[in-house]
Design an enzyme around this catalytic site. Sequence first.
Site, PDB file in Angstrom:
ATOM      1  N   ILE A  32     -17.330  18.070  33.338  1.00 15.78           N
ATOM      2  CA  ILE A  32     -16.611  18.582  34.474  1.00 15.78           C
ATOM      3  C   ILE A  32     -15.332  17.901  34.662  1.00 15.78           C
ATOM      4  O   ILE A  32     -14.398  18.476  35.146  1.00 15.78           O
ATOM      5  CB  ILE A  32     -17.437  18.342  35.535  1.00 15.78           C
ATOM      6  CG1 ILE A  32     -17.135  19.254  36.806  1.00 15.78           C
ATOM      7  CG2 ILE A  32     -17.247  17.040  36.175  1.00 15.78           C
ATOM      8  CD1 ILE A  32     -18.178  19.215  37.811  1.00 15.78           C
ATOM      9  N   ASN A  88     -22.374   5.764  26.666  1.00 14.47           N
ATOM     10  CA  ASN A  88     -22.185   4.434  27.793  1.00 14.47           C
ATOM     11  C   ASN A  88     -23.447   4.080  28.167  1.00 14.47           C
ATOM     12  O   ASN A  88     -24.373   4.966  28.428  1.00 14.47           O
ATOM     13  CB  ASN A  88     -21.412   4.834  28.845  1.00 14.47           C
ATOM     14  CG  ASN A  88     -19.718   4.947  28.421  1.00 14.47           C
ATOM     15  OD1 ASN A  88     -19.423   4.308  27.789  1.00 14.47           O
ATOM     16  ND2 ASN A  88     -19.343   5.937  29.090  1.00 14.47           N
ATOM     17  N   GLU A  96     -22.429   6.254  34.392  1.00 17.46           N
ATOM     18  CA  GLU A  96     -22.289   6.753  35.961  1.00 17.46           C
ATOM     19  C   GLU A  96     -23.546   7.563  36.197  1.00 17.46           C
ATOM     20  O   GLU A  96     -23.867   7.658  37.317  1.00 17.46           O
ATOM     21  CB  GLU A  96     -21.031   7.591  36.089  1.00 17.46           C
ATOM     22  CG  GLU A  96     -19.821   6.821  36.289  1.00 17.46           C
ATOM     23  CD  GLU A  96     -18.546   7.208  36.419  1.00 17.46           C
ATOM     24  OE1 GLU A  96     -18.467   8.618  36.247  1.00 17.46           O
ATOM     25  OE2 GLU A  96     -17.507   6.948  36.696  1.00 17.46           O
ATOM     26  N   HIS A 101     -26.635  10.472  27.696  1.00 15.89           N
ATOM     27  CA  HIS A 101     -25.780  11.452  27.250  1.00 15.89           C
ATOM     28  C   HIS A 101     -24.836  10.982  26.151  1.00 15.89           C
ATOM     29  O   HIS A 101     -24.347   9.732  26.345  1.00 15.89           O
ATOM     30  CB  HIS A 101     -24.921  12.206  28.436  1.00 15.89           C
ATOM     31  CG  HIS A 101     -24.497  11.200  29.410  1.00 15.89           C
ATOM     32  ND1 HIS A 101     -25.249  10.505  30.451  1.00 15.89           N
ATOM     33  CD2 HIS A 101     -23.363  11.054  29.212  1.00 15.89           C
ATOM     34  CE1 HIS A 101     -24.264   9.784  31.065  1.00 15.89           C
ATOM     35  NE2 HIS A 101     -22.995   9.972  30.526  1.00 15.89           N
ATOM     36  N   HIS A 103     -21.206  11.573  24.658  1.00 10.94           N
ATOM     37  CA  HIS A 103     -19.979  12.288  24.825  1.00 10.94           C
ATOM     38  C   HIS A 103     -19.439  12.490  23.442  1.00 10.94           C
ATOM     39  O   HIS A 103     -19.236  11.735  22.661  1.00 10.94           O
ATOM     40  CB  HIS A 103     -18.979  11.290  25.330  1.00 10.94           C
ATOM     41  CG  HIS A 103     -19.341  10.717  26.754  1.00 10.94           C
ATOM     42  ND1 HIS A 103     -18.587  11.246  27.761  1.00 10.94           N
ATOM     43  CD2 HIS A 103     -20.025   9.560  27.163  1.00 10.94           C
ATOM     44  CE1 HIS A 103     -18.990  10.742  28.985  1.00 10.94           C
ATOM     45  NE2 HIS A 103     -19.940   9.810  28.822  1.00 10.94           N
TER      46      HIS A 103
HETATM   47  P1  5GP Z   1     -20.787   8.284  31.730  1.00  6.30           P
HETATM   48  O1  5GP Z   1     -19.748   7.468  32.751  1.00  6.30           O
HETATM   49  O2  5GP Z   1     -22.149   8.127  32.839  1.00  6.30           O
HETATM   50  O3  5GP Z   1     -21.125   7.888  30.568  1.00  6.30           O
HETATM   51  O4  5GP Z   1     -20.555   9.712  31.851  1.00  6.30           O
HETATM   52  C1  5GP Z   1     -20.906  10.716  32.824  1.00  6.30           C
HETATM   53  C2  5GP Z   1     -19.979  12.014  32.562  1.00  6.30           C
HETATM   54  O5  5GP Z   1     -20.599  13.040  33.394  1.00  6.30           O
HETATM   55  C3  5GP Z   1     -18.500  11.689  33.129  1.00  6.30           C
HETATM   56  O6  5GP Z   1     -17.708  12.099  32.077  1.00  6.30           O
HETATM   57  C4  5GP Z   1     -18.377  12.923  34.245  1.00  6.30           C
HETATM   58  O7  5GP Z   1     -17.114  13.272  34.256  1.00  6.30           O
HETATM   59  C5  5GP Z   1     -19.711  13.747  34.026  1.00  6.30           C
HETATM   60  N1  5GP Z   1     -20.034  14.417  35.030  1.00  6.30           N
HETATM   61  C6  5GP Z   1     -20.295  13.926  36.208  1.00  6.30           C
HETATM   62  N2  5GP Z   1     -20.888  14.936  37.148  1.00  6.30           N
HETATM   63  C7  5GP Z   1     -20.822  16.009  36.220  1.00  6.30           C
HETATM   64  C8  5GP Z   1     -21.329  17.339  36.700  1.00  6.30           C
HETATM   65  O8  5GP Z   1     -21.894  17.764  37.792  1.00  6.30           O
HETATM   66  N3  5GP Z   1     -21.209  18.494  35.572  1.00  6.30           N
HETATM   67  C9  5GP Z   1     -20.778  17.951  34.298  1.00  6.30           C
HETATM   68  N4  5GP Z   1     -20.674  19.035  33.564  1.00  6.30           N
HETATM   69  N5  5GP Z   1     -20.170  16.812  34.017  1.00  6.30           N
HETATM   70  C10 5GP Z   1     -20.429  15.857  35.064  1.00  6.30           C
END
Ligand code: 5GP
Length: 117
Positions: A32, A88, A96, A101, A103
């Site tokens: 997003i 991550n 977060e 997941h 990336h």
């Molecule tokens: P992390 O920091 O956990 O590795 O990555 C979480 C990712 O999820 C972030 O890049 C953030 O932009 C993405 N993200 C958070 N909320 C949403 C959402 O509601 N939809 C989508 N498509 N991505 C999200």
Amino acid sequence: MDKDCLFCRIVAGDIPATVVHETDTTLAFRDIDPKAPVHVLVIPKDHHADVVALAAADPRVAADVLAAAAAVAEAEGLLPGGFRLMFNSGRDAGQEVFHVHAHVLGGRPLGPMLALS
Ligand code: 5GP
Ligand code: ZN
């Protein structure tokens, strides 16, 4: 499914996402808040908090996530130039969303692997 988990809710269709690839065990959708021209998240449909939990609980699905990430990279046109694949995991990495997941990042030179500070 964890009803309080954002990505479980995307798998369930409760929250919309731009899906670019789907298999029996995985889903891939656009981030997003993209950090590169291509920024896709690849997840297992089943809930696992992070890559450590996934690898321990279901290594076959961990392999499915890697195969899906490779398929996304190819479909998004990233193979000639290359791309970055990143998990991550935990506090120091700034995770977060606690549904594992990968990336998939690419579409421009991505610079050094880590911000220097
Ligand atoms: P992390 O920091 O956990 O590795 O990555 C979480 C990712 O999820 C972030 O890049 C953030 O932009 C993405 N993200 C958070 N909320 C949403 C959402 O509601 N939809 C989508 N498509 N991505 C999200
Ligand atoms: Zn989940």
